[in-house]
Design an enzyme around this catalytic site. Structure first.
Site, PDB file in Angstrom:
ATOM      1  N   ASP A  13       0.807  -1.225   0.000  1.00 56.54           N
ATOM      2  CA  ASP A  13       0.000   0.000   0.000  1.00 56.54           C
ATOM      3  C   ASP A  13       0.840   1.275   0.000  1.00 56.54           C
ATOM      4  OD1 ASP A  13      -2.285  -1.580   0.081  1.00 56.54           O
ATOM      5  OD2 ASP A  13      -2.296  -1.617   2.281  1.00 56.54           O
ATOM      6  N   LYS A  16       1.966   2.067  -5.096  1.00 50.57           N
ATOM      7  CA  LYS A  16       2.515   1.480  -6.337  1.00 50.57           C
ATOM      8  C   LYS A  16       1.599   1.725  -7.528  1.00 50.57           C
ATOM      9  CE  LYS A  16       2.454  -2.486  -4.292  1.00 50.57           C
ATOM     10  NZ  LYS A  16       2.108  -2.071  -2.938  1.00 50.57           N
ATOM     11  N   GLY A  40      -4.569  -4.216  -3.794  1.00 47.56           N
ATOM     12  CA  GLY A  40      -5.548  -3.174  -4.087  1.00 47.56           C
ATOM     13  C   GLY A  40      -4.782  -1.933  -4.469  1.00 47.56           C
ATOM     14  N   HIS A  41      -4.852  -1.555  -5.723  1.00 45.93           N
ATOM     15  CA  HIS A  41      -4.071  -0.413  -6.221  1.00 45.93           C
ATOM     16  C   HIS A  41      -5.031   0.700  -6.645  1.00 45.93           C
ATOM     17  CE1 HIS A  41      -0.605  -3.402  -7.289  1.00 45.93           C
ATOM     18  NE2 HIS A  41      -0.882  -3.361  -6.004  1.00 45.93           N
ATOM     19  N   GLN A 223       1.933  -5.999  -3.309  1.00 47.43           N
ATOM     20  CA  GLN A 223       2.400  -6.200  -1.927  1.00 47.43           C
ATOM     21  C   GLN A 223       3.704  -5.400  -1.686  1.00 47.43           C
ATOM     22  OE1 GLN A 223       1.196  -9.335  -3.696  1.00 47.43           O
ATOM     23  NE2 GLN A 223      -0.675  -8.502  -2.847  1.00 47.43           N
TER      24      GLN A 223
HETATM   25  P1  GDP Z   1      -0.681   0.341  -3.545  1.00 47.33           P
HETATM   26  O1  GDP Z   1      -1.306  -0.924  -3.079  1.00 47.33           O
HETATM   27  O2  GDP Z   1       0.782   0.384  -3.269  1.00 47.33           O
HETATM   28  O3  GDP Z   1      -0.993   0.667  -4.973  1.00 47.33           O
HETATM   29  O4  GDP Z   1      -1.306   1.487  -2.655  1.00 47.33           O
HETATM   30  P2  GDP Z   1      -2.877   1.684  -2.348  1.00 47.33           P
HETATM   31  O5  GDP Z   1      -3.537   2.197  -3.558  1.00 47.33           O
HETATM   32  O6  GDP Z   1      -3.431   0.481  -1.706  1.00 47.33           O
HETATM   33  O7  GDP Z   1      -2.795   2.747  -1.192  1.00 47.33           O
HETATM   34  C1  GDP Z   1      -2.258   4.023  -1.401  1.00 47.33           C
HETATM   35  C2  GDP Z   1      -3.360   5.057  -1.143  1.00 47.33           C
HETATM   36  O8  GDP Z   1      -2.776   6.331  -1.050  1.00 47.33           O
HETATM   37  C3  GDP Z   1      -4.373   5.147  -2.273  1.00 47.33           C
HETATM   38  O9  GDP Z   1      -5.611   5.496  -1.730  1.00 47.33           O
HETATM   39  C4  GDP Z   1      -3.827   6.276  -3.149  1.00 47.33           C
HETATM   40  O10 GDP Z   1      -4.838   6.947  -3.876  1.00 47.33           O
HETATM   41  C5  GDP Z   1      -3.238   7.175  -2.108  1.00 47.33           C
HETATM   42  N1  GDP Z   1      -2.064   7.937  -2.491  1.00 47.33           N
HETATM   43  C6  GDP Z   1      -1.027   7.572  -3.314  1.00 47.33           C
HETATM   44  N2  GDP Z   1      -0.078   8.528  -3.318  1.00 47.33           N
HETATM   45  C7  GDP Z   1      -0.514   9.506  -2.513  1.00 47.33           C
HETATM   46  C8  GDP Z   1       0.052  10.745  -2.066  1.00 47.33           C
HETATM   47  O11 GDP Z   1       1.136  11.147  -2.414  1.00 47.33           O
HETATM   48  N3  GDP Z   1      -0.710  11.488  -1.184  1.00 47.33           N
HETATM   49  C9  GDP Z   1      -1.917  11.070  -0.749  1.00 47.33           C
HETATM   50  N4  GDP Z   1      -2.573  11.848   0.115  1.00 47.33           N
HETATM   51  N5  GDP Z   1      -2.466   9.922  -1.129  1.00 47.33           N
HETATM   52  C10 GDP Z   1      -1.769   9.131  -1.985  1.00 47.33           C
HETATM   53  P1  IMO Z   2      -0.925  -4.121  -2.265  1.00 47.45           P
HETATM   54  O1  IMO Z   2      -0.492  -4.633  -3.604  1.00 47.45           O
HETATM   55  C1  IMO Z   2      -0.968  -4.557   2.054  1.00 47.45           C
HETATM   56  C2  IMO Z   2      -1.106  -8.640   3.623  1.00 47.45           C
HETATM   57  C3  IMO Z   2      -2.384  -9.051   4.329  1.00 47.45           C
HETATM   58  C4  IMO Z   2      -1.814 -10.010   5.352  1.00 47.45           C
HETATM   59  C5  IMO Z   2      -0.713 -10.718   4.573  1.00 47.45           C
HETATM   60  C6  IMO Z   2      -1.118 -12.052   3.977  1.00 47.45           C
HETATM   61  O2  IMO Z   2      -2.216  -3.398  -2.271  1.00 47.45           O
HETATM   62  O3  IMO Z   2       0.173  -3.353  -1.625  1.00 47.45           O
HETATM   63  P2  IMO Z   2      -2.659 -12.721   1.911  1.00 47.45           P
HETATM   64  O4  IMO Z   2      -4.090 -12.465   1.649  1.00 47.45           O
HETATM   65  O5  IMO Z   2      -1.734 -12.199   0.877  1.00 47.45           O
HETATM   66  O6  IMO Z   2      -2.372 -14.171   2.228  1.00 47.45           O
HETATM   67  O7  IMO Z   2      -2.353 -11.924   3.273  1.00 47.45           O
HETATM   68  O8  IMO Z   2      -0.343  -9.839   3.533  1.00 47.45           O
HETATM   69  N1  IMO Z   2      -1.283  -8.117   2.254  1.00 47.45           N
HETATM   70  C7  IMO Z   2      -1.205  -6.827   1.936  1.00 47.45           C
HETATM   71  N2  IMO Z   2      -1.021  -5.737   2.707  1.00 47.45           N
HETATM   72  N3  IMO Z   2      -1.066  -4.429   0.722  1.00 47.45           N
HETATM   73  C8  IMO Z   2      -1.217  -5.510  -0.064  1.00 47.45           C
HETATM   74  O9  IMO Z   2      -1.189  -5.450  -1.417  1.00 47.45           O
HETATM   75  C9  IMO Z   2      -1.333  -6.777   0.536  1.00 47.45           C
HETATM   76  N4  IMO Z   2      -1.510  -8.036   0.066  1.00 47.45           N
HETATM   77  C10 IMO Z   2      -1.464  -8.847   1.130  1.00 47.45           C
HETATM   78  O10 IMO Z   2      -3.015  -7.953   4.925  1.00 47.45           O
HETATM   79  O11 IMO Z   2      -1.212  -9.292   6.393  1.00 47.45           O
HETATM   80 MG    MG Z   3      -2.860  -1.542  -1.851  1.00 48.14          MG
END
Ligand code: GDP
Ligand code: IMO
Ligand code: MG
Length: 427
Positions: A13, A16, A40-41, A223
């Site tokens: 999270d 990416k 979840g991206h 991840q």
């Molecule tokens: P990922 O799994 O690495 O793609 O990250 P996620 O999308 O799960 O979580 C990142 C969250 O932060 C998302 O809700 C993005 O929209 C948000 N986000 C990404 N970059 C920034 C930033 O620079 N500032 C803020 N406030 N939000 C951001």
């Molecule tokens: P993105 O791509 C954050 C975590 C789960 C749990 C552990 C194992 O959005 O960054 P799983 O379902 O993979 O067997 O769970 O890994 N986890 C993540 N945490 N971002 C993710 O993906 C994750 N994918 C798995 O919360 O702790």
């Molecule tokens: Mg994510």
């Protein structure tokens, strides 16, 4: 050659999806190499927000070839839903390709994921319950079902018969859970296969050719480093290899195909799920970061645990992944915090260490050693270049870079594509 890997440098999270979407504007193909719909991206472009789980974040760029490679585990229903979700939003998925070698997540994988977590009780991992672990377990046990096998009714019939027989024994005898119905699974999965068939091929050939032709190839990680099966905080990890090492196995290219490795890192730290987290905040600042940064899971909606930036983790990510640059995200979330802390080392059993421990037992004993920096109050979300940042924000970034010896190429100051500063051109 001009290939770039974008990986998570923390516990996932990191942003990416946002960074991949941004870089995909210049890339000629985007390839996802590991994980499944546990990811979840979130991508925000203009006034639109997209939540992606399996499809590479490059898909928002019209016509951009996107590949789901062999290292990914695919829940066909989840993928079809995602395709439909994008199409309903006017996003074309015609340029999507899926590896014939990718493993299929079956309904019993999801049930086993839930049951296993339940039976672990207090020792649960906190998985996303998407069946990821059980699907990768079958892959390594050599009893998994690949996309190519799903598409061939006869082969699929035979493989499912054997697999379900075994799984039903496990469900019944170990978990006292009702048997799952063969026909129901078979019929629905054959249908999913028919709908996905048009996208499926040996994508390792495509990736190889893109690399060979010196195309701009962007490998999108899911991840993060600390969720890696070998190098993460085992057993509180996922069942794949999210780091740069996962790219070769997950797509079918050799290590010489990779030029640059960009680590996406938040300006603080978060994690979802269980396991030790040395810089975790349990106070109002942690709450402030969670609310301001909207730190709630894209996949499960769970509140993310928040803490100070941990340079020991970033240094580890540099070492494990061979990071050549950083994309620092969510700097804007720290705006308004008077005193910021950066963890530069741990105190463990009376000794000071600066290498990330290899066991969670040791990690759980680590107390962070902090350096304090003064924060800033100015709204930075409109900043377009490094020079526009407040002095204290600049110092904070420089400190992050100095602690790990790698420079930032991108600084993100908001969720939107437009809220991105490029310090150095990547492609
Ligand atoms: P990922 O799994 O690495 O793609 O990250 P996620 O999308 O799960 O979580 C990142 C969250 O932060 C998302 O809700 C993005 O929209 C948000 N986000 C990404 N970059 C920034 C930033 O620079 N500032 C803020 N406030 N939000 C951001
Ligand atoms: P993105 O791509 C954050 C975590 C789960 C749990 C552990 C194992 O959005 O960054 P799983 O379902 O993979 O067997 O769970 O890994 N986890 C993540 N945490 N971002 C993710 O993906 C994750 N994918 C798995 O919360 O702790
Ligand atoms: Mg994510």
């Amino acid at each position: 050659m001009s290939s770039l890997v974008v990986i998570g440098a923390q516990w996932g999270d990191e942003g990416k999806g946002k960074i991949t979407d941004y870089l995909a504007q210049q890339a000629e193909v985007v390839v996802r190499y590991s994980g499944g719909n546990n990811a979840g991206h979130t991508v925000e472009v203009g006034d639109k927000q997209y939540k992606l789980h399996l499809i590479p974040s490059g898909i928002i760029n019209p016509g951009k070839p996107c590949i789901i490679a062999n290292g990914v585990v695919i829940d066909p229903k989840a993928l079809l839903d995602e395709i439909e979700y994008l199409q309903n939003d006017g996003v074309s998925v015609d340029a999507l390709k899926i590896s014939s070698r990718a493993q299929v997540i079956m309904p019993y994988h999801k049930v086993l994921d839930e049951l296993s977590e339940e039976s672990l009780g207090d020792r649960k991992i906190g998985t996303t319950k998407k069946g990821i672990g059980p699907a990768y377990m079958d892959k390594t046990a050599r009893t998994g079902i690949r996309m190519s096998e799903l598409l061939d009714e006869k082969i699929f019939y035979g493989k499912l018969k054997i697999a379900l027989e075994e799984k039903n024994k496990v469900l019944e005898l170990i978990y006292n859970y009702p048997k799952m119905d063969f026909d129901e699974i078979f019929n629905s999965y054959v249908e999913y296969g028919k709908r996905l068939k048009q996208y499926v091929s040996d994508t390792s050939i495509d990736v190889y050719n893109y690399v060979k032709e010196d195309k701009k190839v962007l490998f999108e990680g899911a991840q993060g480093t600390l969720l890696d099966l070998d190098f993460g905080t085992y057993p509180y990890v996922t069942s794949s290899h999210p780091g740069s090492g996962g790219v070769c196995i997950g797509t079918g290219v050799g290590p010489t195909a990779i030029n640059e490795v960009m680590g996406v890192v938040k300006a603080y730290t978060t994690r979802v799920g269980e396991g030790p987290f040395p810089t975790e905040l349990f106070d109002q600042i942690g709450e402030y970061i969670r609310e301001t940064g909207r730190e709630f899971g894209t996949t499960t909606g769970r509140a993310r645990r928040c803490g100070w930036f941990d340079a020991v983790i970033l240094k580890f990510a540099v070492r494990i992944n061979g990071l050549t640059s950083l994309a620092i995200t969510k700097l804007d979330t720290l705006t308004g915090i008077e005193k910021l802390k950066i963890c530069t080392g741990y105190r463990m059993d009376g000794k000071i260490i600066d290498e990330f421990p290899s066991s969670i037992e040791e990690l759980a004993k680590c107390e962070p050693i902090f350096e304090e920096l003064t924060g800033w109050d100015e709204d930075i979300s409109m900043c377009k270049s490094f020079s526009e940042l407040p002095e204290n924000a600049k110092k904070y970034i420089r400190k992050m870079e100095d602690t790990c010896g790698v420079k930032a190429t991108i600084i993100s100051v908001g969720p939107n594509r437009s809220e991105t500063m490029i310090l150095n051109r990547v492609f």
